[in-house]
Design a protein around this motif. Sequence first.
Motif, PDB file in Angstrom:
ATOM      1  N   ARG A  11      59.349  23.360 -18.039  1.00 17.42           N
ATOM      2  CA  ARG A  11      59.830  22.966 -16.727  1.00 17.42           C
ATOM      3  C   ARG A  11      59.207  23.791 -15.600  1.00 17.42           C
ATOM      4  NH1 ARG A  11      63.566  22.087 -20.641  1.00 17.42           N
ATOM      5  NH2 ARG A  11      65.188  20.472 -20.343  1.00 17.42           N
ATOM      6  N   VAL A 100      69.345  15.073 -13.438  1.00 16.81           N
ATOM      7  CA  VAL A 100      68.269  15.255 -14.416  1.00 16.81           C
ATOM      8  C   VAL A 100      68.685  16.195 -15.535  1.00 16.81           C
ATOM      9  CG1 VAL A 100      65.902  16.029 -14.785  1.00 16.81           C
ATOM     10  CG2 VAL A 100      66.480  14.739 -12.719  1.00 16.81           C
ATOM     11  N   GLU A 101      69.154  17.384 -15.194  1.00 20.37           N
ATOM     12  CA  GLU A 101      69.527  18.339 -16.234  1.00 20.37           C
ATOM     13  C   GLU A 101      71.000  18.239 -16.629  1.00 20.37           C
ATOM     14  OE1 GLU A 101      67.547  20.064 -18.014  1.00 20.37           O
ATOM     15  OE2 GLU A 101      65.693  19.839 -16.884  1.00 20.37           O
ATOM     16  N   PHE A 104      70.839  13.619 -17.866  1.00 15.68           N
ATOM     17  CA  PHE A 104      69.724  12.920 -18.508  1.00 15.68           C
ATOM     18  C   PHE A 104      69.058  13.735 -19.607  1.00 15.68           C
ATOM     19  CE2 PHE A 104      65.130  11.389 -18.042  1.00 15.68           C
ATOM     20  CZ  PHE A 104      65.312  10.322 -18.909  1.00 15.68           C
ATOM     21  N   ILE A 136      67.558   4.817 -14.305  1.00 11.63           N
ATOM     22  CA  ILE A 136      66.462   5.392 -13.521  1.00 11.63           C
ATOM     23  C   ILE A 136      65.616   4.285 -12.895  1.00 11.63           C
ATOM     24  CG2 ILE A 136      64.304   6.709 -13.699  1.00 11.63           C
ATOM     25  CD1 ILE A 136      65.797   8.428 -15.839  1.00 11.63           C
ATOM     26  N   GLN A 157      61.815  17.168 -10.203  1.00  6.91           N
ATOM     27  CA  GLN A 157      62.748  17.561 -11.257  1.00  6.91           C
ATOM     28  C   GLN A 157      62.703  16.584 -12.430  1.00  6.91           C
ATOM     29  OE1 GLN A 157      64.280  20.308 -11.600  1.00  6.91           O
ATOM     30  NE2 GLN A 157      66.362  20.096 -12.365  1.00  6.91           N
ATOM     31  N   LEU A 158      62.600  15.313 -12.139  1.00  3.45           N
ATOM     32  CA  LEU A 158      62.612  14.283 -13.173  1.00  3.45           C
ATOM     33  C   LEU A 158      61.308  14.240 -13.965  1.00  3.45           C
ATOM     34  CD1 LEU A 158      64.248  11.951 -14.402  1.00  3.45           C
ATOM     35  CD2 LEU A 158      63.453  10.497 -12.526  1.00  3.45           C
TER      36      LEU A 158
END
Length: 204
Positions: A11, A100-101, A104, A136, A157-158
């Motif tokens: 990341r 996202v975190e 997902f 999404i 982020q995604l």
Amino acid sequence: MITLHALKYSRATRVLWLLADLGQPCNRVDYDRTEAFRAPDALAQVHPLGKSPVIEDDGELIAESATILRYLAAKYDDTSHTPPKGTPAYWQHEALLDYVEASFAEVALRVIMPAFRGKPVPEDARDALNRHLDYIAQAIGDGPLLFGERATLADIQLSYIIALLARLDLLSDHPKVAAYWSALQQQPGYIAATQAAGPMAPPA
């Protein structure tokens, strides 16, 4: 200058992307993964949980990708990576950035991890992932990115989870998300970050 502790294929590329967009350099400290594809013990000397990315700035140690992205945007007075504050789009963006975190990643990793190991993917895990990819796709709307043509913090982020899914050919049934991934890869910050530190997802 900010110091970025960057694990390979991680990341941390998100942070490099935003820094590239902002035209800000950093002191990047790279860490190779172990043979088991885990973070090395050296990262535990930086953060108690051995996390990456972690940044150091003026004596402060900051972890968690979304927090780091928000911190950098605030530090450099950047408003170009979010919709205007006070608008419905701004709060939609904030929700997606945290989604996202918070929601997902766990669902995606239930498919990604066995796929990386060459093991069967549980059907319920694949079904859950498909529901999130449909969500999404709806969020992308007219695209090409979440809020138009320029990447926001939520797009950055995604990108990491989408990169892993693309690497494993898990977007073939979701053409809108696949097109989104293609558009992300054309963003100048993505190009600069991956040229500097290598691809987000590990090679075959």
